[in-house]
Design a protein around this motif. Structure first.
Motif, PDB file in Angstrom:
ATOM      1  N   PRO A   3       0.827  -1.213   0.000  1.00 52.22           N
ATOM      2  CA  PRO A   3       0.000   0.000   0.000  1.00 52.22           C
ATOM      3  C   PRO A   3       0.861   1.263   0.000  1.00 52.22           C
ATOM      4  O   PRO A   3       1.992   1.250   0.506  1.00 52.22           O
ATOM      5  N   GLY A  10       0.672   4.026   1.659  1.00 51.58           N
ATOM      6  CA  GLY A  10       1.025   4.549   2.986  1.00 51.58           C
ATOM      7  C   GLY A  10       2.263   3.872   3.564  1.00 51.58           C
ATOM      8  O   GLY A  10       3.029   4.481   4.303  1.00 51.58           O
ATOM      9  N   GLU A  50      -1.942   1.743  10.745  1.00 44.04           N
ATOM     10  CA  GLU A  50      -2.880   2.512   9.912  1.00 44.04           C
ATOM     11  C   GLU A  50      -2.249   2.794   8.541  1.00 44.04           C
ATOM     12  O   GLU A  50      -2.929   2.780   7.521  1.00 44.04           O
ATOM     13  N   CYS A  51      -0.932   3.026   8.519  1.00 45.72           N
ATOM     14  CA  CYS A  51      -0.234   3.249   7.246  1.00 45.72           C
ATOM     15  C   CYS A  51      -0.308   2.001   6.371  1.00 45.72           C
ATOM     16  O   CYS A  51      -0.276   2.078   5.149  1.00 45.72           O
ATOM     17  N   THR A 100      -4.804   1.218   6.293  1.00 43.34           N
ATOM     18  CA  THR A 100      -5.686   2.393   6.161  1.00 43.34           C
ATOM     19  C   THR A 100      -6.919   2.373   7.079  1.00 43.34           C
ATOM     20  O   THR A 100      -7.849   3.149   6.881  1.00 43.34           O
ATOM     21  N   CYS A 156      -8.499   3.417  10.439  1.00 43.19           N
ATOM     22  CA  CYS A 156      -8.191   4.340  11.528  1.00 43.19           C
ATOM     23  C   CYS A 156      -8.751   3.783  12.833  1.00 43.19           C
ATOM     24  O   CYS A 156      -9.943   3.604  12.984  1.00 43.19           O
TER      25      CYS A 156
END
Ligand code: ZN
Length: 515
Positions: free
Chosen positions: A175, A177, A341-342, A345, A347
């Motif tokens: 991903p 992030g 979360e990175c 995704t 939260c």
């Protein structure tokens, strides 16, 4: 010719280092730290010396005698020995999850060996490196290279502060992030983030590995856990890693079982195979018991669960909302939430507060929590003023902060595994002293007198194990029905031998040929 060599973890819980080879090219399944071995010699104040690189670990045979380690961690007096050890052709390490008994020795491996892991595991490992003091064993995924001093017996990290990053790969496309997260290191200085010379972060398909590799999400006491199936033209090998079936969901366990059906070899964890009279508690039981403990408590509630058990953290967040409290976590926990979360995704940090501990300077990662997560901090004064409005995610090692908060009674919910060593038992006795002094009621454990000695006892209703019960192990083995079953991560391989056919109890370092 496909072969399996369990270099470590065959007869202990953890330390898995399983080498699977196909015509001279191989991969390691996990390369963890063997705590049982390490604790045989080392202690809190007696550790391996970083200045001697891998010398101490090799001398005590805590890591296998192989020529596969980072050259810069080899002091001159090991040169001859190292070159006489077998040089395996390791093309990748496939990590099942980010617990140290599976990933804790990867940092020692030659820096050119890429790490394959789920995006969440990569994020957790990177975050652990960011929040830990720089040490040889935590040098993952980025590392500072060592130089030899004088006659080369001592090693020193390069002072330039430059880092090298190990190449990383995920089962699917990494991903966006995660690309950003692994490329910077938080720093307490004016410039909050330092750019890291990043290695490659790619999909595992871009590596040419000696097996086709399938990864399946499984449930364990840390997010990001996977099981693997390795396929070659002549053999298929399934490896469960650590898994459980008493969580809120089972991930892709069913798909793993289906795809592993009739595998040539099933390598399975057996943590609970050795536990007689084991009590099966589910996450739902834990939720019900912890909720009722919080509902029955008026003052401050402290929730103690293992540092990277994010599923448990989310459970306490739900309980906090249900009971009109706010969840307070440490800044390290908040940084970990940011990391995962990175990767996925999701939260998880809405409505969470971060404990502002009394300290002179800021932590390196505080800037990231403030800028990226924008989480509010709460001070000891605010908690003291209204203790019944909070659930504090603290452990024994945070008890010092209680001297600032000065709670008047309350509850301490211990929601983690029982003590397995004498050292841990001592910690529980000390924890009980703290709670007695503060007038806090313990849930999940107590310390009582047994034969004239103060012993911790545990209430199984407040913690669900991260490992499969004997019953679940039986179901998985029966459903897969492999040609050969290799138990690892267990102290009771005989339990498997008594129940199943074609069980191979391997010794550490013993090579087993499949085809
Ligand atoms: Zn483990």
């Amino acid at each position: 010719m496909v072969s399996i060599t369990v270099y470590d973890g065959a007869e202990t819980i953890g330390g898995n280092k399983i080498f699977v080879e196909n015509n001279g090219r191989g991969v390691f399944l996990d390369f963890g730290m063997n705590f049982a071995m390490s604790n045989t010699y080392f202690d809190e104040f007696l550790k391996e010396r970083d200045t001697r690189g891998i010398h101490d670990l090799l001398c005590l045979k805590i890591i296998p005698e192989l020529n596969i380690y980072r050259k810069d961690l080899i002091p001159s007096d090991l040169d001859t020995a190292i070159s006489s050890f077998p040089k395996l052709n390791v093309e990748a390490v496939l990590l099942t999850h980010a617990h140290l008994d599976h990933c804790g020795n990867i940092a020692l491996l030659d820096e050119n060996i890429p790490l394959v892991a789920s995006p969440t595991s990569i994020a957790i490992i990177k975050a652990m490196r960011d929040i830990s003091p720089s040490k040889m064993s935590t040098d993952l995924p980025y590392m500072s290279m060592r130089n030899r001093l004088g006659d080369g017996m001592l090693l020193k990290a390069e002072s330039s502060g430059e880092y090298i990053s190990r190449d990383l790969a995920c089962p699917g496309e990494p991903p966006e992030g995660l690309h950003t997260f692994i490329a910077e290191k938080p720093s307490a200085s004016a410039k909050p983030r330092k750019k890291l010379a990043s290695g490659k972060l790619c999909c595992q398909d871009e590596l040419t590995l000696p097996f086709d590799i399938e990864a399946y999400n499984v449930n364990h006491s840390i997010y990001g856990a996977v099981a693997y199936i390795l396929k070659s033209d002549s053999a298929s090998i399934a490896y469960t890693g650590d898994f459980r079936t008493n969580g809120h969901e089972n991930g892709d366990l069913d798909s793993f079982i289906k795809s592993a059906k009739s595998a040539h070899a099933l390598i399975i964890e057996g943590t609970r195979a050795g536990r007689d009279g084991d009590h099966e508690t589910t996450e739902n039981d834990v939720y019900a018991n912890c909720l009722s403990a919080v509902e029955n408590s008026r003052g401050l509630v402290i929730a103690d669960f293992s540092a990277r058990n994010f599923e448990r953290l989310e459970m306490f967040l739900t309980i906090a909302k249900k009971t009109g409290r706010q969840l307070v976590i440490t800044s390290k926990d908040a940084y970990m939430l940011y990391a995962i979360e990175c990767a996925d995704t999701v939260c998880r940090s809405h409505d969470v507060l971060v404990y502002q501990e009394l300290r002179e300077s800021k932590n390196a990662w505080d800037g990231v929590i403030k800028d990226r997560l924008q989480l509010p901090y709460v001070t000891h004064t605010q908690i003291s003023a209204d203790p019944g409005s909070y659930i504090l995610c603290f452990s024994f090692f945070d008890m010092k902060h209680m001297l600032d908060i000065k709670p008047d009674g309350g509850a301490y919910i211990y929601s983690s595994s029982e003590a397995f060593s004498e050292e841990q038992e001592i910690d529980f006795r000390k924890l009980k002293h703290w709670l007695d002094r503060l007038g806090i009621r313990p849930y999940g454990f107590d310390v009582i007198e047994v034969n004239g000695e103060m012993k911790p006892i545990f209430d199984p209703g407040y913690h669900a194990s991260g490992h499969a019960s004997r019953e679940s192990l039986e179901k998985v083995v029966d459903a897969i029905d492999p040609d050969i079953l290799i138990p690892v991560h267990t102290t009771n391989g005989n339990w498997f031998k008594e129940r199943f056919e074609h069980v191979k109890l391997v010794k550490n370092g013993e090579r087993y040929g499949l085809s």
